[in-house]
Design a protein around this motif. Structure first.
Motif, mmCIF file in Angstrom:
data_model
loop_
_atom_site.group_PDB
_atom_site.id
_atom_site.type_symbol
_atom_site.label_atom_id
_atom_site.label_comp_id
_atom_site.label_asym_id
_atom_site.label_seq_id
_atom_site.Cartn_x
_atom_site.Cartn_y
_atom_site.Cartn_z
ATOM 1 N N ALA A 270 32.959 33.805 89.225
ATOM 2 C CA ALA A 270 32.890 35.249 89.018
ATOM 3 C C ALA A 270 32.499 35.588 87.584
ATOM 4 O O ALA A 270 31.778 36.561 87.336
ATOM 5 C CB ALA A 270 34.225 35.887 89.364
ATOM 6 N N THR A 271 32.957 34.761 86.622
ATOM 7 C CA THR A 271 32.586 34.997 85.233
ATOM 8 C C THR A 271 31.073 34.915 85.056
ATOM 9 O O THR A 271 30.453 35.801 84.457
ATOM 10 C CB THR A 271 33.257 33.951 84.326
ATOM 11 N N ILE B 269 36.836 30.147 91.796
ATOM 12 C CA ILE B 269 36.331 31.509 92.009
ATOM 13 C C ILE B 269 36.274 32.263 90.682
ATOM 14 O O ILE B 269 35.309 32.978 90.407
ATOM 15 C CB ILE B 269 37.205 32.254 93.044
ATOM 16 N N THR B 270 37.289 32.049 89.825
ATOM 17 C CA THR B 270 37.282 32.728 88.527
ATOM 18 C C THR B 270 36.083 32.295 87.691
ATOM 19 O O THR B 270 35.394 33.134 87.095
ATOM 20 C CB THR B 270 38.584 32.429 87.767
ATOM 21 N N THR C 73 36.129 34.043 101.582
ATOM 22 C CA THR C 73 34.718 33.891 101.246
ATOM 23 C C THR C 73 33.818 34.648 102.223
ATOM 24 O O THR C 73 32.615 34.409 102.257
ATOM 25 C CB THR C 73 34.313 32.408 101.251
ATOM 26 N N VAL D 240 29.165 35.766 94.127
ATOM 27 C CA VAL D 240 30.503 35.169 94.015
ATOM 28 C C VAL D 240 30.928 34.497 95.315
ATOM 29 O O VAL D 240 31.500 33.406 95.304
ATOM 30 C CB VAL D 240 31.553 36.254 93.688
ATOM 31 N N VAL D 241 30.667 35.157 96.432
ATOM 32 C CA VAL D 241 31.142 34.617 97.703
ATOM 33 C C VAL D 241 30.063 33.829 98.429
ATOM 34 O O VAL D 241 30.188 33.554 99.614
ATOM 35 C CB VAL D 241 31.699 35.721 98.626
ATOM 36 N N THR E 41 33.594 42.872 89.687
ATOM 37 C CA THR E 41 33.377 41.695 90.535
ATOM 38 C C THR E 41 34.559 40.747 90.463
ATOM 39 O O THR E 41 35.134 40.353 91.475
ATOM 40 C CB THR E 41 32.103 40.967 90.086
ATOM 41 N N ILE E 42 34.927 40.392 89.240
ATOM 42 C CA ILE E 42 35.954 39.363 89.048
ATOM 43 C C ILE E 42 37.323 39.880 89.504
ATOM 44 O O ILE E 42 38.085 39.177 90.172
ATOM 45 C CB ILE E 42 35.924 38.897 87.568
ATOM 46 N N LEU F 187 39.334 38.333 92.931
ATOM 47 C CA LEU F 187 40.653 37.721 92.753
ATOM 48 C C LEU F 187 41.710 38.483 93.534
ATOM 49 O O LEU F 187 42.621 37.880 94.115
ATOM 50 C CB LEU F 187 41.010 37.665 91.265
ATOM 51 N N LEU G 181 30.490 27.738 95.884
ATOM 52 C CA LEU G 181 31.850 27.221 96.035
ATOM 53 C C LEU G 181 31.817 25.843 96.696
ATOM 54 O O LEU G 181 32.568 24.939 96.320
ATOM 55 C CB LEU G 181 32.685 28.200 96.859
ATOM 56 N N CYS H 128 28.653 30.810 99.784
ATOM 57 C CA CYS H 128 29.381 29.555 100.064
ATOM 58 C C CYS H 128 28.699 28.349 99.433
ATOM 59 O O CYS H 128 29.350 27.326 99.225
ATOM 60 C CB CYS H 128 29.530 29.304 101.555
ATOM 61 N N PRO I 149 41.208 29.245 93.557
ATOM 62 C CA PRO I 149 41.194 30.414 92.675
ATOM 63 C C PRO I 149 40.542 30.112 91.328
ATOM 64 O O PRO I 149 39.807 30.957 90.785
ATOM 65 C CB PRO I 149 42.672 30.765 92.502
#
Lengths: 216, 190
Positions: free
Chosen positions: B69-70, B65-66, A132, B98-99, A94-95, A99, B104, B101, B62
């Motif tokens: 994602a973690t 997002i990191t 996104t 993760v994505v 995923t990560i 990225l 974020l 919206c 970024p």
């Protein structure tokens, strides 16, 4: 991979497993950018482009960095030469993938601006939105989970990504066409239904129509 | 606490639509997805709010997002270990948090500007709003499409309408609910 299998995979991912209308991936841009036909085409082209590139990059990452195999870079650098099963980094998918997509989009944008300004003019404003877009990460993850065997995997990744991108473009272009025509009759539509509510109902009807390809 | 009703992420701002449509075919899936997303939302809000003075403005996306994602990876591993059946059903939509919206969006609009306590409350508010919206759609779809609630059949004489379980039903349900909320807002304004 034979040419027959190529077309079979393409048609399945464009029509039968349409990304927007049967798998619910990429709904946000589908609702947001489908007001006008030309912007829908721009968004579709940008999605096809980034999806295919992202799948190629995912193939490199998956086969040389994440999967435990004799080709794993970490195994070659730090392994003892025979036991590679300890170098399984698939839980980082995923990560790593998100990225790499974010970096890819940024790179594509910079390159386009410098070398193909005409193309940048066409697709530029849609590129930042793509990071996104869950369809991109979705196709990468689906590829990784579906095609696990080594034989011709890169081609399968690319074909599936191309099909998914084409399917997204088809769906968004149809929707934009309908919405442009809809503007002419908007005064006959009850007020609460105007805008997003109506778009969802149209999407439902399109989804029903696409179900015909599955053969219910 | 605006996130629950007045600024509901799904019905008012139209964020996080993909998971909303995809996992709302039954109440169980909806609750699982809602809890996972709420956990990620609260945790990433905490971390981002704690680091809001350290993260440079031009690499903030970024960085966010990191962080997100973690936490999604944590959720993925926990789901795989303790809720394998739910993990199987939600499938690809767990990593796709993760994505989402909403997460974020809250990081950018709220957690990067406010202190930790407010960020936690904001996370709880938006997360609850998202979960409630999912549950409402799932309630309609499971009741009409499967004739059951929480996997328990409601009545033996009712013939379920299959279309509500199918993708088309998800679009119809959300469209009609949106129209309903628009109508209520219009009426309250007058």
């Amino acid at each position: 991979m034979s040419i027959g299998l190529f077309f079979q995979m393409l048609i399945i991912s464009v029509f039968v497993n349409n990304f927007v209308l049967s798998q619910f991936l990429g709904i946000c841009p589908y609702m947001g950018v489908s007001k006008r036909l030309d912007s829908a085409i721009g968004m579709g082209a940008a999605v096809i482009f980034v999806m295919t590139l992202a799948s190629a990059i995912a193939w490199i990452l998956e086969s040389y960095f994440l999967l435990p195999s004799p080709n794993n870079i970490w195994f070659m650098l730090f392994g003892d030469g025979n036991n590679y099963s300890a170098f399984d980094f698939t839980y980082l998918r995923t990560i790593v993938f998100i990225l790499s997509i974010a970096a890819l989009v940024q790179l594509v944008e910079t390159f386009m601006k410098k070398f193909t300004p005409a193309m940048y003019e066409l697709l530029g404003i849609y590129l930042p939105l793509i990071t996104t877009n869950c369809a991109i990460l979705g196709v990468v993850l689906l590829n990784v989970k579906t095609f696990t065997s080594g034989e011709g995997r890169l081609l399968k990744y690319l074909t599936n990504a191309l099909g998914a991108g084409l399917g997204f473009t088809l769906a968004i272009v149809i929707m934009a066409g309908i919405r442009e025509r809809m503007d002419e009759v908007i005064q006959y539509i009850p007020k609460p239904l105007r805008g997003s509510a109506l778009t969802f109902i149209i999407a439902g009807l399109l989804s029903l129509a696409f179900m015909g390809f599955v053969g219910f | 606490m605006d996130g629950i009703f007045k600024n509901n992420p799904v019905f008012i701002i139209l964020l996080g639509l993909c998971p909303t449509l995809a996992v709302s075919s039954s109440l169980k899936n909806a609750l699982g997805m809602g809890c996972a997303a709420t956990f990620v939302l609260i945790s990433s809000n905490i971390i981002i709010s704690l680091n809001r003075k350290i993260i440079p403005a031009n690499v903030r996306i970024p960085a966010y997002i990191t962080v997100i994602a973690t936490f999604v990876t944590i959720v993925e591993l926990v789901m795989k270990a303790y809720f394998p059946a739910l993990n199987e059903k939600l499938g690809i939509f767990i990593p796709l948090i993760v994505v989402n919206c909403i997460i974020l969006g809250r990081a950018e609009a709220f957690a990067s500007k406010n202190n930790v306590l407010d960020s936690i409350l904001d996370g709880i508010g938006s997360g609850t709003g998202f979960t409630l919206a999912l549950l409402l759609i799932a309630f309609v779809r499971e009741l009409l499409g499967n004739g059951s609630l929480w996997d328990i059949p409601v009545s033996s004489g009712f013939k379920p309408m299959l279309v509500f379980i199918l993708p088309a039903g998800a679009f119809f349900t959300l469209g009609i609910l949106l129209a309903f909320f628009n109508y209520m807002r219009e009426r309250n304004k007058l």
